[in-house]
Write a protein that holds these residues in place. Structure first.
Motif, PDB file in Angstrom:
ATOM      1  N   ALA A 110     -89.214  -1.338   3.687  1.00  0.00           N
ATOM      2  CA  ALA A 110     -90.294  -1.890   4.509  1.00  0.00           C
ATOM      3  C   ALA A 110     -90.247  -1.345   5.931  1.00  0.00           C
ATOM      4  N   SER A 111     -89.053  -1.088   6.458  1.00  0.00           N
ATOM      5  CA  SER A 111     -88.918  -0.550   7.811  1.00  0.00           C
ATOM      6  C   SER A 111     -89.525   0.843   7.892  1.00  0.00           C
ATOM      7  N   ILE A 112     -89.180   1.695   6.929  1.00  0.00           N
ATOM      8  CA  ILE A 112     -89.684   3.070   6.944  1.00  0.00           C
ATOM      9  C   ILE A 112     -91.196   3.100   6.759  1.00  0.00           C
ATOM     10  N   ILE A 113     -91.656   2.422   5.715  1.00  0.00           N
ATOM     11  CA  ILE A 113     -93.086   2.444   5.408  1.00  0.00           C
ATOM     12  C   ILE A 113     -93.890   1.701   6.470  1.00  0.00           C
ATOM     13  N   GLY A 114     -93.357   0.568   6.929  1.00  0.00           N
ATOM     14  CA  GLY A 114     -94.084  -0.230   7.907  1.00  0.00           C
ATOM     15  C   GLY A 114     -94.348   0.511   9.197  1.00  0.00           C
ATOM     16  N   TRP A 115     -93.319   1.130   9.746  1.00  0.00           N
ATOM     17  CA  TRP A 115     -93.496   1.870  10.997  1.00  0.00           C
ATOM     18  C   TRP A 115     -94.388   3.086  10.806  1.00  0.00           C
ATOM     19  N   ALA A 116     -94.179   3.836   9.710  1.00  0.00           N
ATOM     20  CA  ALA A 116     -95.009   5.011   9.458  1.00  0.00           C
ATOM     21  C   ALA A 116     -96.467   4.608   9.272  1.00  0.00           C
ATOM     22  N   MET A 117     -96.687   3.507   8.552  1.00  0.00           N
ATOM     23  CA  MET A 117     -98.048   3.035   8.310  1.00  0.00           C
ATOM     24  C   MET A 117     -98.720   2.593   9.604  1.00  0.00           C
ATOM     25  N   TRP A 118     -97.981   1.854  10.400  1.00  0.00           N
ATOM     26  CA  TRP A 118     -98.575   1.373  11.651  1.00  0.00           C
ATOM     27  C   TRP A 118     -98.944   2.533  12.561  1.00  0.00           C
ATOM     28  N   LEU A 119     -98.005   3.465  12.766  1.00  0.00           N
ATOM     29  CA  LEU A 119     -98.258   4.567  13.690  1.00  0.00           C
ATOM     30  C   LEU A 119     -99.335   5.515  13.167  1.00  0.00           C
ATOM     31  N   SER A 120     -99.492   5.583  11.844  1.00  0.00           N
ATOM     32  CA  SER A 120    -100.571   6.420  11.314  1.00  0.00           C
ATOM     33  C   SER A 120    -101.916   5.717  11.427  1.00  0.00           C
ATOM     34  N   TYR A 121    -101.942   4.422  11.131  1.00  0.00           N
ATOM     35  CA  TYR A 121    -103.213   3.703  11.158  1.00  0.00           C
ATOM     36  C   TYR A 121    -103.711   3.438  12.573  1.00  0.00           C
ATOM     37  N   VAL A 122    -102.789   3.329  13.506  1.00  0.00           N
ATOM     38  CA  VAL A 122    -103.222   3.064  14.872  1.00  0.00           C
ATOM     39  C   VAL A 122    -103.977   4.268  15.434  1.00  0.00           C
ATOM     40  N   ALA A 123    -103.880   5.409  14.740  1.00  0.00           N
ATOM     41  CA  ALA A 123    -104.599   6.609  15.169  1.00  0.00           C
ATOM     42  C   ALA A 123    -106.063   6.594  14.750  1.00  0.00           C
TER      43      ALA A 123
END
Length: 562
Positions: A104-117
């Motif tokens: 969840a840490s890996i996917i969560g951070w990657a997902m957030w930083l990608s979607y915030v774009a």
């Protein structure tokens, strides 16, 4: 999942429950469809056809078909997850339930930083098209926004936040209207461009000429695979995920979520293939000859410029007007969905409790929206170009979507959901979606792909820090180790492969290695997740008791372990 003490777990749970119940279930089927389709008809349709053609020529059609098939499979995966467990911010919650904190840490951070774009990309698209009448906001020489253009884009992002502040019902009504208005313009564009491209004439090059002038695949079939990510195709399709992000506010999630997602994706596939055909057939032969090939065609406002070349001046101005409406509408939806994404991360414990706060008056996670706005504004300053933003975003999106294929079979293996929430063929669809998503990642040019390691590294660092200070659960390591190995494998092949890597593993063997390795790692991930969730009996019991309920449950079952 555990915390360092029972008091921590109880406190976080109390805060999560209090905020969850403030969310208002006011989104019906058409509002969910509008959220999905409204996100699809954003900046992607205005630019992706040109960038895909630059990368692959007419073979870009292959890229659209592969990307569409992948998105349809992933949409079905998340449709089932959304029926079993509808939850606002669900995309970052499912990995936590199925595989624990490491995954969840890996996917969560990657997902957030990608979607915030997403909102920055939509805002930059508006400004780039506006350069047709507002000179000084975009530089054709550098293909980037100017300082003034960047400022305008940030102001536009602030307006997206203001619209969402007044609540999900107000957001839904405004988005339904905007979506209905902007649906007609790409349809009109498709009809006119296709009609002009059926035969060569004094303006349009025509399908027969343009498809044969430089060959169907002038840069090789591998270029079509690379275009899936680098041309913005994955980005163009990702609107469907907003249906899941808003599922916790759906009035009837089990009925409406799968239907809304399938409608969104099928519509998207048809629209984008038709737009690509229209672009390829209607581009004037003289323009193609002057550019010496598809990769030399670089239009500031692709479809508006093309309409003007073909003599459709009125359509050109209509497209210029729509260039403000379509991306803005998508930006509004993404701002809403991204706030739920951060809300989910806060429930995961990845952000302070303050980020979880939902407004008593409007039922909206206001703090989460502001966090996204600040980060998005910084991103658009660093990457003042639509293409620069979506290149990195697309590869990350493929990675973050793939984890759902693991979660859906883990849920099935432990008995979550019944016949009413299980879609046919999922035991084949899920691993196939995972394998194709893995291929899309490695098909990304290496000079772009390596940049996506930054958010992945942030997620690993966050987990390592939390594990070191006492939030320890050995099950988290076992449940998520496969993901660390998977990422090392995919990026290792990317570095050694033929898509901008060292070419030590030549084509097509790099793709073959990834496909086979991904399938093997997929079943490891499912087995690890099944073991993880089966060993967390309290979590599993509550998940089974609350199927279809969107209240937070992770902290209810957290106990300090070891």
């Amino acid at each position: 999942m555990d915390q360092s003490s029972p008091a921590t777990a109880t406190g976080r749970q109390s805060a999560a429950d209090a905020q969850d119940h403030k969310l208002r279930r006011e989104l019906g089927f058409w509002s969910l469809v509008a959220a999905g389709v409204g996100s699809v008809i954003g900046s992607g349709w205005l630019f992706s056809s040109m960038y895909a053609a630059q990368d692959a020529g007419p073979a870009a059609l292959i890229a659209w078909v592969i990307a569409g098939a992948l998105m349809l499979m992933i949409a079905l995966v998340f449709a089932e997850l959304g029926m079993v467990r509808p939850e606002s911010g669900g995309l970052v919650r499912y990995p936590l339930y199925s595989n624990g904190r490491l995954a969840a840490s890996i996917i969560g951070w990657a997902m957030w930083l990608s979607y915030v774009a997403n909102p920055p990309s939509e805002a930059s698209a508006v400004v780039q098209y506006a350069s047709k009448w507002w000179h000084g906001v975009y530089s054709a020489k550098t293909s980037k926004l100017t300082a003034l253009g960047t400022f305008v884009a940030v102001v536009l992002m602030a307006l997206f936040v203001v619209v969402n502040y007044f609540g999900v019902k107000w957001f839904a009504k405004s988005n339904n209207i905007v979506t209905a208005v902007k649906l007609g313009i790409p349809v009109i564009t498709v009809v006119l461009l296709l009609a002009s491209g059926f035969g060569a004439n004094s303006k349009a090059g025509g399908f027969s000429h343009n498809f044969s002038a430089h060959g169907f695949a002038p840069y090789g079939i591998s270029a079509a695979f690379s275009a899936i990510a680098s041309g913005g195709l994955i980005f163009a399709y990702t609107g469907f995920r907003n249906v899941i992000e808003l599922s916790g506010e759906a009035s009837n999630p089990r009925r409406d979520i799968p239907r809304a997602m399938v409608v969104t994706i099928v519509f998207s596939i048809v629209l984008y293939i038709c737009l690509q055909l229209g672009y390829l057939g209607s581009l004037p032969g003289s323009e193609l000859a002057h550019a010496a090939g598809w990769n030399g065609v670089n239009l500031d406002s692709p479809f508006a410029d093309l309409a003007k070349m073909l003599g459709f001046t009125w359509l050109s101005w209509l497209l210029i007007a729509d260039s403000s409406i379509s991306p803005s509408g998508s930006g509004i939806v993404y701002t809403a969905a991204n706030a739920r994404n951060v809300f989910g991360l806060a429930k995961n414990g990845f952000f302070p409790r303050a980020v979880m706060k939902v407004s008593d008056r409007t039922g909206v996670p206001v703090v989460a929206m502001l966090v996204n706005f600040v980060l998005g504004a910084g991103l658009i300053v660093l990457l003042p170009s639509w293409h620069d933003i979506v290149e990195v975003l697309s590869a990350l999106a493929a990675l973050t979507f793939s984890i759902g294929s693991i979660s859906v079979l883990v849920f099935r293996n432990v008995g979550l959901g019944g016949s009413a929430t299980r879609l046919r063929g999922m035991t084949i669809i899920a691993p196939l979606a995972f394998a194709v998503a893995s291929l899309v990642i490695v098909w990304q040019p290496w000079d772009t792909l390596w940049k996506t390691l930054i958010p992945i590294g942030v997620g690993l660092a966050w987990f390592a820090a939390s594990f070191a200070i006492g939030e320890r659960n050995k099950g988290d390591l076992a449940g998520g180790l496969w993901l660390v190995v998977y990422i090392a494998f995919i990026y290792g092949v990317g570095a050694l492969g033929s898509f901008g890597g060292a070419d030590i593993i030549p084509a097509p063997w790099d793709s073959v290695v990834v496909a086979v390795g991904a399938v093997l790692l997929y079943f490891w991930g499912v087995r690890a997740g099944t073991t993880y969730l089966s060993n967390h009996h309290e979590l599993l019991v509550v998940l089974k008791e609350r199927e279809g309920d969107d209240t937070d449950i992770i902290a209810k079952t957290q106990r300090p372990q070891g």
